[in-house]
Design an enzyme around this catalytic site. Sequence first.
Site, PDB file in Angstrom:
ATOM      1  N   GLU A   1       0.880  -1.295  -0.128  1.00  0.00           N
ATOM      2  CA  GLU A   1      -0.043  -0.077  -0.004  1.00  0.00           C
ATOM      3  C   GLU A   1       0.907   1.234   0.017  1.00  0.00           C
ATOM      4  O   GLU A   1       0.368   2.351  -0.599  1.00  0.00           O
ATOM      5  CB  GLU A   1      -0.924   0.086   1.199  1.00  0.00           C
ATOM      6  CG  GLU A   1      -2.040  -0.786   1.241  1.00  0.00           C
ATOM      7  CD  GLU A   1      -3.112  -0.687   0.059  1.00  0.00           C
ATOM      8  OE1 GLU A   1      -3.421   0.586  -0.225  1.00  0.00           O
ATOM      9  OE2 GLU A   1      -3.648  -1.716  -0.715  1.00  0.00           O
TER      10      GLU A   1
ATOM     11  N   SER B   1     -30.541 -26.151  51.323  1.00  0.00           N
ATOM     12  CA  SER B   1     -29.870 -26.765  52.531  1.00  0.00           C
ATOM     13  C   SER B   1     -28.297 -26.090  52.514  1.00  0.00           C
ATOM     14  O   SER B   1     -27.535 -26.595  53.432  1.00  0.00           O
ATOM     15  CB  SER B   1     -29.407 -28.115  52.698  1.00  0.00           C
ATOM     16  OG  SER B   1     -30.751 -28.777  52.675  1.00  0.00           O
TER      17      SER B   1
END
Length: 667
Positions: free
Chosen positions: A75, A335
Amino acid sequence: MRRWGVAAGLALLLGGLSWLFGGTAPVLEVPVAVEVLDRDERLLRAFPVEDGRWRLATSAAALDPDYLALLLTIEDRRFERHPGVDPRALARAAWQWATRGRIVSGGSTLTMQLARLRAGHPTRTPAAKLAQIRTALALERAYPKSRILDAYLTLAPFGGNLEGVRAGALAWFGKEPRRLDLAEAALLVALPQAPEARRPDRHPEAARRARDRVLSLAEAAGLIDARARARAAATPVPRARRALPARAAHLAARLHRAEPARVHHQLTLDGALQARLEPLALARARGLGPRVSVALLVADHRAGTLLAHVGAAAPFDQGRRGWVDMTRAVRSPGSTLKPLIYALAFEAGVADPAGWIEDRARDFHGYAPRNLDRDYQGRVAVAQALQRSLNVPAVTLLEALGPQRLLGRLRRAGVAPRLPSGARPGLALALGGVGLSLEELFALYGALANDGRPLALHHRRGAAPATSPGTPLVAAGAARRVGAILAAAPPVGTAPGRGIAHKTGTSYGHRDAWALGYDGRHLVGVWVGRADGAPVPGLTGAGAAAPLLRDVFARLGPGSPLPEPPPARAPAPALTLAGVPRAGPRIAYPPAGSRVALGLDGDGAAALLRLRVHEGRAPFQWFADGVPIGRAPVARTLDWWPREPGYVDLAVVDARGESDRVRVWLE
């Protein structure tokens, strides 16, 4: 006239140059996605910017160097040297446009591409190109190269609503762009040039051709050799877009709601562990039904850090109501409060692990608890009563201690127990008659694992270590005794055995299944049920939650042993707290339901009240509202100075564990 023409030409040239070099650089800061990271800065979850774009902040320092080399080679190979515009590239593009009548290559530098992305300029006209050049020159004057490159890497489009190379790598390859292979890097270089036309999920052949062209250019530039190019070109392109990570979804959303302006949240969570536990929770939920959910919490209780948080089995599943964070939902704990009751009994001397207790049918002033299997064990060891989670012994101990004491200790652990509207604390607390969340039970068990000290748990990385509150939940010796009992329990189903203190619970109507456990380092909490509170037939803590607890510990790796409990006392066969109809103690004074006038002593303080017991076997332990007020080794009377007038519950327990209780009004 010629002079005027030259002057006019110079003026136009100067004006053009002035315009070209007089642009103002746009601000590079743009809104980026909020990120929630784990302890190693791995992405757990991201939240898109306001327009729905996945724009993740990216810097060159966090990328694979090979990707950066490929990007700059293809690029903008003179990126580090040009002033924002590459004259050679522009000249080549202009010649191609003039000779072919169309734009073949744009000649754009990365800075020019950034100018287009930041300002939204079109790309295919000479006027647009001039505008890009002007903005690019301004950008190079205003910012260093590193800022420009980072901004491009954050804004570059990768198809759909993906912006930035991090979002592209995560969506197309499911990985951070730190270690891309050559084929992946080439595709990410090619996509921003035509992000929609080359989307791999919609146009896979176009994506493949664009990637292969990048590979060929890289070979021509000498960046890679022919073998590497051929190997990368043989790699298939992805055919589907992946969802960005959404781990610890509920905790991440909670933090984002609390601080919406904060961009980075780094947590103490272990991302790898989180990634292992979420599929485990979902698999367990699917095996139990289409509407069942699961919640998990894991912590290092020694360091006080949260390691994993699963708020629901499937956070985005409508059928399971996955949006509900079940770590915070208030449910019946079944419990699971029994270990605290036993710890309080050990602390108060009401019971001892080496003693005995009765498990027989009994009516507690109109409350008649039964065991889950509707059977009774008779006389059992105190430790076995806890290991077997027997109901009558737990209620017997709570009666001796007083429900208010249990509630007070829960609050010490940072727990806010919720009672039914208008209800007073009663013995049903022992079996789940109170509302708690998994987070709160987790804190309670963290205190038991922490030698009785309330657990100061935090979830933010780098936060100052939290300081535990000064008042212990229970004495260290009592907490260790409970831990040793729970660790020595036989495995429940496929739950952990020796070495991991664990307890299960099942709420009334099979609506909630619980399992909590800890060793010397790790603490794990599990909830299973439906988010809407509906029953799940057959759901139990032992059958649904305990196996998941075991599997979580298996994924934690080696743990640490529990601390040793205090030396065991000599067996106390006479300690058989209640349960068998026999000639137990009977409070003779004050009688039940009476009004007792205390009066004042000579100093103006409340006078003493002499308590008296008949029958039963000495010694006698007395309680007022569940708090021990004295012990009479031989005598059947006890002098007590009440603190204030009002109702008081008086109780006495004799040497055999038999008890009596009265309620009186002091005035």
